[in-house]
Design an enzyme around this catalytic site. Sequence first.
Site, PDB file in Angstrom:
ATOM      1  N   HIS A  14      -1.975   5.242   1.295  1.00  0.00           N
ATOM      2  CA  HIS A  14      -1.067   4.083   1.351  1.00  0.00           C
ATOM      3  C   HIS A  14      -1.692   2.944   0.538  1.00  0.00           C
ATOM      4  O   HIS A  14      -2.559   2.228   1.008  1.00  0.00           O
ATOM      5  CB  HIS A  14      -0.845   3.662   2.798  1.00  0.00           C
ATOM      6  CG  HIS A  14       0.340   2.751   2.991  1.00  0.00           C
ATOM      7  ND1 HIS A  14       0.895   2.019   1.974  1.00  0.00           N
ATOM      8  CD2 HIS A  14       1.074   2.462   4.094  1.00  0.00           C
ATOM      9  CE1 HIS A  14       1.918   1.316   2.445  1.00  0.00           C
ATOM     10  NE2 HIS A  14       2.046   1.573   3.731  1.00  0.00           N
TER      11      HIS A  14
ATOM     12  N   HIS B  48       2.638  -2.297  -0.381  1.00  0.00           N
ATOM     13  CA  HIS B  48       3.202  -3.224   0.617  1.00  0.00           C
ATOM     14  C   HIS B  48       2.241  -4.275   1.148  1.00  0.00           C
ATOM     15  O   HIS B  48       2.448  -4.821   2.225  1.00  0.00           O
ATOM     16  CB  HIS B  48       3.795  -2.444   1.789  1.00  0.00           C
ATOM     17  CG  HIS B  48       4.765  -1.400   1.375  1.00  0.00           C
ATOM     18  ND1 HIS B  48       5.202  -0.395   2.211  1.00  0.00           N
ATOM     19  CD2 HIS B  48       5.399  -1.175   0.197  1.00  0.00           C
ATOM     20  CE1 HIS B  48       6.043   0.388   1.572  1.00  0.00           C
ATOM     21  NE2 HIS B  48       6.187  -0.071   0.333  1.00  0.00           N
TER      22      HIS B  48
ATOM     23  N   TYR C  21      -1.008  -3.886   2.003  1.00  0.00           N
ATOM     24  CA  TYR C  21      -2.094  -3.417   2.859  1.00  0.00           C
ATOM     25  C   TYR C  21      -3.385  -3.305   2.038  1.00  0.00           C
ATOM     26  O   TYR C  21      -3.431  -3.722   0.884  1.00  0.00           O
ATOM     27  CB  TYR C  21      -1.691  -2.113   3.536  1.00  0.00           C
ATOM     28  CG  TYR C  21      -0.515  -2.289   4.465  1.00  0.00           C
ATOM     29  CD1 TYR C  21      -0.624  -3.085   5.606  1.00  0.00           C
ATOM     30  CD2 TYR C  21       0.726  -1.706   4.194  1.00  0.00           C
ATOM     31  CE1 TYR C  21       0.464  -3.277   6.455  1.00  0.00           C
ATOM     32  CE2 TYR C  21       1.809  -1.887   5.043  1.00  0.00           C
ATOM     33  CZ  TYR C  21       1.670  -2.685   6.164  1.00  0.00           C
ATOM     34  OH  TYR C  21       2.753  -2.878   7.004  1.00  0.00           O
TER      35      TYR C  21
END
Length: 375
Positions: free
Chosen positions: A179, A182, A184
Amino acid sequence: MSVTPSAPSRAAEILSRPVSLNGLTVPNRIVMAPMTREFSPGGIPGDDVVSYYARRAAAGVGLIVTEGTYVGHPSAGLSDSIPRFHGEEQLAGWAKVAAEVHAAGGTIVPQLWHIGMVREQGQPPFADAPAVGPSGLRIGADEPTGRAMTQDDLDDVIDAFAEAAAAAERIGFDGIELHGAHGYLLDQFLWAGTNRRTDSYGGDPVARTKFAAEIVAAVREKVSAGFPILFRYSQWKQDAYQARLAETPQELEAILAPLAAAGVDAFHASTRRYWEPEFDGSDLNLAGWTKKLTGRPVVTVGSVGLDGDFFSAFRGEGSSTRGIDDLLDALERDEYDLVAVGRALLQDPLWARKVLDGRTGELQAYEASALKTLR
Protein backbone atom coordinates in the site's frame (compact mmCIF):
# COMPACT_ATOMS: atom_id res chain seq x y z
CA MET A 1 -23.90 6.37 -19.24
CA SER A 2 -26.29 3.65 -20.34
CA VAL A 3 -25.29 0.12 -21.20
CA THR A 4 -25.82 -0.53 -24.91
CA PRO A 5 -27.54 -3.75 -26.04
CA SER A 6 -24.24 -5.20 -27.24
CA ALA A 7 -22.39 -4.43 -24.01
CA PRO A 8 -23.30 -7.54 -21.96
CA SER A 9 -21.71 -10.09 -24.32
CA ARG A 10 -18.85 -7.73 -25.06
CA ALA A 11 -18.17 -7.29 -21.35
CA ALA A 12 -18.02 -11.05 -20.87
CA GLU A 13 -15.64 -11.49 -23.80
CA ILE A 14 -13.22 -8.75 -22.73
CA LEU A 15 -13.28 -9.34 -18.98
CA SER A 16 -13.06 -13.15 -19.16
CA ARG A 17 -9.55 -13.18 -20.60
CA PRO A 18 -6.85 -14.52 -18.24
CA VAL A 19 -3.80 -12.40 -17.48
CA SER A 20 -0.36 -13.17 -16.04
CA LEU A 21 1.27 -11.31 -13.18
CA ASN A 22 4.77 -12.73 -12.98
CA GLY A 23 4.19 -16.41 -12.06
CA LEU A 24 0.48 -16.02 -11.30
CA THR A 25 -2.28 -16.52 -13.85
CA VAL A 26 -5.39 -14.57 -12.90
CA PRO A 27 -8.45 -16.24 -14.51
CA ASN A 28 -10.11 -13.00 -15.58
CA ARG A 29 -9.67 -9.21 -15.50
CA ILE A 30 -11.89 -8.46 -12.48
CA VAL A 31 -10.18 -7.52 -9.23
CA MET A 32 -11.77 -6.90 -5.85
CA ALA A 33 -10.35 -3.59 -4.65
CA PRO A 34 -8.94 -3.36 -1.13
CA MET A 35 -11.52 -1.81 1.21
CA THR A 36 -10.99 -1.31 4.93
CA ARG A 37 -13.49 -3.32 6.97
CA GLU A 38 -13.24 -3.23 10.76
CA PHE A 39 -14.58 -6.74 11.35
CA SER A 40 -11.45 -8.45 12.73
CA PRO A 41 -11.35 -8.10 16.55
CA GLY A 42 -7.82 -8.39 17.83
CA GLY A 43 -6.65 -8.09 14.24
CA ILE A 44 -7.79 -11.67 13.59
CA PRO A 45 -9.92 -12.40 10.48
CA GLY A 46 -12.65 -14.82 11.53
CA ASP A 47 -15.08 -17.08 9.72
CA ASP A 48 -17.23 -14.12 8.63
CA VAL A 49 -14.22 -12.59 6.89
CA VAL A 50 -13.42 -15.95 5.28
CA SER A 51 -16.95 -16.14 3.88
CA TYR A 52 -16.90 -12.50 2.77
CA TYR A 53 -13.94 -13.06 0.46
CA ALA A 54 -14.79 -16.60 -0.64
CA ARG A 55 -18.30 -15.50 -1.66
CA ARG A 56 -16.88 -13.01 -4.14
CA ALA A 57 -14.34 -15.46 -5.53
CA ALA A 58 -17.11 -17.99 -6.08
CA ALA A 59 -19.07 -15.33 -7.96
CA GLY A 60 -16.33 -14.74 -10.50
CA VAL A 61 -13.82 -12.25 -9.10
CA GLY A 62 -10.48 -13.29 -10.59
CA LEU A 63 -8.15 -11.60 -8.11
CA ILE A 64 -8.96 -10.43 -4.60
CA VAL A 65 -6.81 -7.77 -2.99
CA THR A 66 -7.63 -7.90 0.70
CA GLU A 67 -8.42 -4.94 2.86
CA GLY A 68 -5.32 -3.22 4.18
CA THR A 69 -3.66 -5.37 6.84
CA TYR A 70 -1.03 -4.05 9.23
CA VAL A 71 2.57 -5.22 9.03
CA GLY A 72 4.42 -6.16 12.22
CA HIS A 73 5.54 -2.73 13.36
CA PRO A 74 4.04 -1.14 16.50
CA SER A 75 3.23 2.15 14.77
CA ALA A 76 1.60 0.56 11.73
CA GLY A 77 -2.05 0.98 12.67
CA LEU A 78 -4.85 2.81 14.46
CA SER A 79 -7.50 0.17 15.18
CA ASP A 80 -7.71 -3.18 16.91
CA SER A 81 -10.53 -4.25 14.57
CA ILE A 82 -8.52 -3.89 11.36
CA PRO A 83 -6.68 -7.13 10.56
CA ARG A 84 -2.97 -7.61 11.09
CA PHE A 85 -0.57 -9.68 9.01
CA HIS A 86 1.61 -10.85 11.87
CA GLY A 87 1.00 -13.06 14.88
CA GLU A 88 0.06 -16.73 15.06
CA GLU A 89 -3.71 -16.31 15.37
CA GLN A 90 -3.85 -13.55 12.78
CA LEU A 91 -1.92 -15.54 10.19
CA ALA A 92 -3.98 -18.66 10.92
CA GLY A 93 -7.09 -16.65 10.14
CA TRP A 94 -5.60 -15.39 6.91
CA ALA A 95 -4.54 -18.91 5.90
CA LYS A 96 -8.23 -19.92 6.08
CA VAL A 97 -9.16 -16.96 3.89
CA ALA A 98 -6.62 -17.93 1.22
CA ALA A 99 -7.66 -21.59 1.27
CA GLU A 100 -11.36 -20.81 0.85
CA VAL A 101 -10.74 -18.29 -1.94
CA HIS A 102 -8.72 -20.92 -3.79
CA ALA A 103 -11.42 -23.53 -3.23
CA ALA A 104 -13.89 -21.09 -4.81
CA GLY A 105 -11.69 -20.68 -7.89
CA GLY A 106 -10.14 -17.29 -7.16
CA THR A 107 -6.69 -15.89 -6.48
CA ILE A 108 -5.81 -13.58 -3.59
CA VAL A 109 -3.09 -11.22 -2.36
CA PRO A 110 -2.98 -9.38 0.98
CA GLN A 111 -2.50 -5.64 0.95
CA LEU A 112 0.36 -4.88 3.36
CA TRP A 113 -0.01 -1.56 5.14
CA HIS A 114 1.65 0.94 7.45
CA ILE A 115 -0.30 4.15 8.03
CA GLY A 116 2.61 6.33 9.19
CA MET A 117 1.58 9.81 10.29
CA VAL A 118 -2.14 9.12 9.89
CA ARG A 119 -1.78 7.50 13.31
CA GLU A 120 -2.28 9.50 16.48
CA GLN A 121 -0.54 8.84 19.78
CA GLY A 122 -2.52 6.47 22.02
CA GLN A 123 -4.46 4.69 19.29
CA PRO A 124 -4.66 0.87 19.27
CA PRO A 125 -3.55 -1.77 18.66
CA PHE A 126 -0.34 -0.65 20.40
CA ALA A 127 -1.21 2.50 22.32
CA ASP A 128 2.35 3.36 23.39
CA ALA A 129 3.70 3.40 19.83
CA PRO A 130 4.51 6.85 18.45
CA ALA A 131 3.29 8.21 15.13
CA VAL A 132 6.23 8.08 12.71
CA GLY A 133 6.82 9.29 9.19
CA PRO A 134 9.46 10.74 6.91
CA SER A 135 9.39 14.13 8.66
CA GLY A 136 6.86 13.67 11.45
CA LEU A 137 4.32 15.71 9.48
CA ARG A 138 0.65 15.01 9.00
CA ILE A 139 -0.92 16.03 5.70
CA GLY A 140 -1.59 19.76 5.72
CA ALA A 141 0.54 20.44 8.81
CA ASP A 142 3.63 22.64 8.91
CA GLU A 143 4.80 21.52 12.35
CA PRO A 144 5.63 17.93 13.32
CA THR A 145 3.06 16.04 15.36
CA GLY A 146 5.07 12.81 15.36
CA ARG A 147 8.61 11.58 15.01
CA ALA A 148 10.78 11.71 11.92
CA MET A 149 12.01 8.19 11.26
CA THR A 150 15.59 7.27 12.09
CA GLN A 151 17.60 4.79 10.06
CA ASP A 152 16.75 2.15 12.65
CA ASP A 153 13.05 2.96 12.19
CA LEU A 154 13.38 2.66 8.43
CA ASP A 155 15.17 -0.67 8.71
CA ASP A 156 12.56 -2.02 11.12
CA VAL A 157 9.69 -1.11 8.79
CA ILE A 158 11.47 -2.55 5.75
CA ASP A 159 11.97 -5.80 7.67
CA ALA A 160 8.30 -5.81 8.75
CA PHE A 161 7.09 -5.60 5.15
CA ALA A 162 9.53 -8.28 4.03
CA GLU A 163 8.53 -10.64 6.84
CA ALA A 164 4.84 -10.12 6.07
CA ALA A 165 5.43 -10.93 2.41
CA ALA A 166 7.33 -14.10 3.32
CA ALA A 167 4.47 -15.08 5.63
CA ALA A 168 1.97 -14.50 2.82
CA GLU A 169 3.77 -16.94 0.55
CA ARG A 170 4.22 -19.44 3.37
CA ILE A 171 0.52 -19.58 4.25
CA GLY A 172 -0.69 -19.90 0.67
CA PHE A 173 -1.35 -16.46 -0.79
CA ASP A 174 -0.69 -15.83 -4.49
CA GLY A 175 1.32 -12.60 -4.15
CA ILE A 176 1.24 -9.38 -2.14
CA GLU A 177 0.29 -5.77 -2.67
CA LEU A 178 2.21 -2.93 -1.02
CA HIS A 179 0.00 0.00 0.00
CA GLY A 180 1.86 3.03 -1.34
CA ALA A 181 -1.20 5.25 -1.85
CA HIS A 182 -3.65 7.67 -0.21
CA GLY A 183 -1.27 9.49 2.12
CA TYR A 184 -0.12 6.49 4.18
CA LEU A 185 3.51 5.82 5.11
CA LEU A 186 5.02 4.85 1.76
CA ASP A 187 3.12 7.65 0.05
CA GLN A 188 4.27 10.09 2.74
CA PHE A 189 7.81 9.43 1.52
CA LEU A 190 6.84 9.76 -2.15
CA TRP A 191 5.11 13.13 -1.72
CA ALA A 192 7.04 16.36 -1.24
CA GLY A 193 4.25 17.70 0.98
CA THR A 194 5.09 15.27 3.78
CA ASN A 195 8.70 14.39 2.97
CA ARG A 196 10.98 17.26 4.00
CA ARG A 197 14.02 15.10 4.67
CA THR A 198 17.50 16.31 3.74
CA ASP A 199 19.16 12.89 3.76
CA SER A 200 19.18 10.33 0.93
CA TYR A 201 15.46 9.59 1.49
CA GLY A 202 14.33 13.11 0.64
CA GLY A 203 14.79 15.70 -2.07
CA ASP A 204 13.93 15.08 -5.70
CA PRO A 205 11.31 12.54 -6.84
CA VAL A 206 13.85 9.74 -7.30
CA ALA A 207 15.26 10.24 -3.80
CA ARG A 208 11.76 10.27 -2.31
CA THR A 209 11.19 6.87 -3.95
CA LYS A 210 14.19 5.30 -2.21
CA PHE A 211 12.34 4.01 0.88
CA ALA A 212 9.54 2.36 -1.10
CA ALA A 213 12.07 0.87 -3.53
CA GLU A 214 14.05 -0.59 -0.64
CA ILE A 215 10.88 -2.22 0.69
CA VAL A 216 10.17 -3.70 -2.74
CA ALA A 217 13.73 -5.02 -3.01
CA ALA A 218 13.59 -6.52 0.50
CA VAL A 219 10.31 -8.25 -0.33
CA ARG A 220 11.73 -9.53 -3.60
CA GLU A 221 14.60 -11.14 -1.68
CA LYS A 222 12.25 -12.85 0.79
CA VAL A 223 9.84 -14.45 -1.69
CA SER A 224 10.26 -16.77 -4.63
CA ALA A 225 11.06 -15.39 -8.05
CA GLY A 226 7.59 -16.01 -9.48
CA PHE A 227 5.69 -14.55 -6.50
CA PRO A 228 4.04 -11.32 -7.71
CA ILE A 229 4.58 -7.96 -6.03
CA LEU A 230 1.90 -5.37 -6.72
CA PHE A 231 2.32 -1.73 -5.74
CA ARG A 232 -0.68 0.55 -5.22
CA TYR A 233 -0.12 4.27 -5.54
CA SER A 234 -2.17 7.41 -6.06
CA GLN A 235 -1.80 11.08 -6.75
CA TRP A 236 -4.49 12.13 -4.21
CA LYS A 237 -4.17 11.90 -0.44
CA GLN A 238 -6.56 11.77 2.45
CA ASP A 239 -7.66 15.36 3.13
CA ALA A 240 -5.72 16.50 0.06
CA TYR A 241 -7.72 15.27 -2.90
CA GLN A 242 -5.98 17.60 -5.36
CA ALA A 243 -2.45 16.60 -4.30
CA ARG A 244 -0.20 15.22 -7.02
CA LEU A 245 3.01 13.24 -6.97
CA ALA A 246 3.67 14.20 -10.58
CA GLU A 247 2.51 17.07 -12.77
CA THR A 248 3.87 15.55 -15.98
CA PRO A 249 4.45 12.08 -17.43
CA GLN A 250 8.18 12.67 -17.09
CA GLU A 251 7.85 13.28 -13.36
CA LEU A 252 5.69 10.19 -13.00
CA GLU A 253 8.24 8.06 -14.83
CA ALA A 254 10.95 9.26 -12.43
CA ILE A 255 8.91 7.87 -9.53
CA LEU A 256 7.74 4.62 -11.10
CA ALA A 257 10.98 3.52 -12.78
CA PRO A 258 12.91 2.84 -9.53
CA LEU A 259 9.97 0.84 -8.17
CA ALA A 260 9.79 -1.28 -11.31
CA ALA A 261 13.55 -1.79 -11.24
CA ALA A 262 13.38 -2.88 -7.59
CA GLY A 263 10.95 -5.67 -8.43
CA VAL A 264 7.37 -4.44 -8.79
CA ASP A 265 5.54 -6.83 -11.12
CA ALA A 266 2.31 -4.85 -11.47
CA PHE A 267 1.02 -1.43 -10.46
CA HIS A 268 -2.39 -0.57 -9.05
CA ALA A 269 -3.11 3.05 -10.00
CA SER A 270 -5.71 4.44 -7.62
CA THR A 271 -7.97 7.23 -8.86
CA ARG A 272 -11.34 8.51 -7.70
CA ARG A 273 -12.91 8.22 -11.18
CA TYR A 274 -11.22 5.91 -13.68
CA TRP A 275 -12.65 7.77 -16.70
CA GLU A 276 -10.78 11.03 -16.01
CA PRO A 277 -7.61 11.77 -18.03
CA GLU A 278 -4.49 12.23 -15.91
CA PHE A 279 -2.46 14.77 -17.90
CA ASP A 280 -3.38 17.46 -20.38
CA GLY A 281 -3.18 16.49 -24.03
CA SER A 282 -3.97 12.79 -23.59
CA ASP A 283 -7.05 10.69 -22.84
CA LEU A 284 -5.01 8.17 -20.83
CA ASN A 285 -5.96 7.84 -17.19
CA LEU A 286 -3.38 7.23 -14.45
CA ALA A 287 -3.35 3.49 -15.10
CA GLY A 288 -2.89 4.05 -18.82
CA TRP A 289 0.08 6.30 -18.25
CA THR A 290 1.53 3.83 -15.75
CA LYS A 291 1.51 1.01 -18.29
CA LYS A 292 2.88 3.25 -21.04
CA LEU A 293 5.76 4.42 -18.85
CA THR A 294 6.71 1.13 -17.16
CA GLY A 295 5.51 -1.65 -19.46
CA ARG A 296 4.26 -3.50 -16.39
CA PRO A 297 0.71 -4.87 -16.06
CA VAL A 298 -1.58 -2.31 -14.42
CA VAL A 299 -4.84 -2.37 -12.49
CA THR A 300 -7.21 0.57 -12.95
CA VAL A 301 -9.74 1.56 -10.28
CA GLY A 302 -12.11 4.36 -9.35
CA SER A 303 -15.92 4.25 -9.14
CA VAL A 304 -16.24 1.33 -11.55
CA GLY A 305 -19.91 0.65 -12.25
CA LEU A 306 -21.07 3.69 -10.24
CA ASP A 307 -21.63 7.36 -10.96
CA GLY A 308 -20.18 8.83 -7.76
CA ASP A 309 -16.78 8.51 -6.09
CA PHE A 310 -16.33 6.68 -2.82
CA PHE A 311 -15.98 9.77 -0.65
CA SER A 312 -19.71 10.27 -0.99
CA ALA A 313 -20.20 6.89 0.66
CA PHE A 314 -18.54 8.14 3.83
CA ARG A 315 -21.01 11.02 3.84
CA GLY A 316 -23.83 8.51 3.83
CA GLU A 317 -24.64 8.92 0.14
CA GLY A 318 -25.40 6.21 -2.40
CA SER A 319 -24.49 5.99 -6.08
CA SER A 320 -26.43 4.98 -9.17
CA THR A 321 -25.09 2.41 -11.60
CA ARG A 322 -22.93 3.55 -14.50
CA GLY A 323 -22.16 1.71 -17.72
CA ILE A 324 -18.66 0.40 -18.41
CA ASP A 325 -18.39 0.74 -22.19
CA ASP A 326 -15.54 3.25 -21.85
CA LEU A 327 -13.74 0.86 -19.51
CA LEU A 328 -14.09 -1.97 -22.02
CA ASP A 329 -12.82 0.29 -24.81
CA ALA A 330 -9.64 1.01 -22.86
CA LEU A 331 -9.14 -2.67 -22.01
CA GLU A 332 -9.50 -3.54 -25.70
CA ARG A 333 -6.81 -0.96 -26.49
CA ASP A 334 -4.58 -2.56 -23.82
CA GLU A 335 -4.27 0.74 -21.98
CA TYR A 336 -4.37 -1.30 -18.78
CA ASP A 337 -4.84 -4.95 -17.88
CA LEU A 338 -7.22 -5.40 -14.96
CA VAL A 339 -10.02 -3.46 -13.34
CA ALA A 340 -10.58 -3.24 -9.60
CA VAL A 341 -14.15 -2.95 -8.34
CA GLY A 342 -14.85 -1.60 -4.86
CA ARG A 343 -18.21 -0.36 -3.63
CA ALA A 344 -20.17 -2.19 -6.32
CA LEU A 345 -18.79 -5.45 -4.90
CA LEU A 346 -19.59 -4.36 -1.36
CA GLN A 347 -23.17 -3.79 -2.40
CA ASP A 348 -23.50 -6.95 -4.46
CA PRO A 349 -21.24 -10.00 -3.96
CA LEU A 350 -22.56 -11.32 -7.30
CA TRP A 351 -21.49 -8.25 -9.31
CA ALA A 352 -18.75 -10.07 -11.24
CA ARG A 353 -20.95 -13.04 -12.10
CA LYS A 354 -23.75 -10.80 -13.33
CA VAL A 355 -21.35 -8.85 -15.57
CA LEU A 356 -19.64 -11.97 -16.91
CA ASP A 357 -23.01 -13.62 -17.59
CA GLY A 358 -24.39 -10.55 -19.37
CA ARG A 359 -26.94 -9.82 -16.63
CA THR A 360 -26.09 -6.14 -16.37
CA GLY A 361 -29.74 -5.25 -15.95
CA GLU A 362 -29.57 -6.88 -12.51
CA LEU A 363 -26.76 -4.68 -11.20
CA GLN A 364 -27.62 -2.78 -8.04
CA ALA A 365 -27.20 0.86 -7.14
CA TYR A 366 -24.83 1.37 -4.21
CA GLU A 367 -26.33 2.10 -0.80
CA ALA A 368 -24.06 3.51 1.89
CA SER A 369 -25.45 1.00 4.39
CA ALA A 370 -23.26 -1.63 2.67
CA LEU A 371 -20.30 -0.19 4.59
CA LYS A 372 -21.86 -1.28 7.86
CA THR A 373 -22.17 -4.97 7.14
CA LEU A 374 -19.97 -7.86 6.06
CA ARG A 375 -22.29 -9.51 3.59
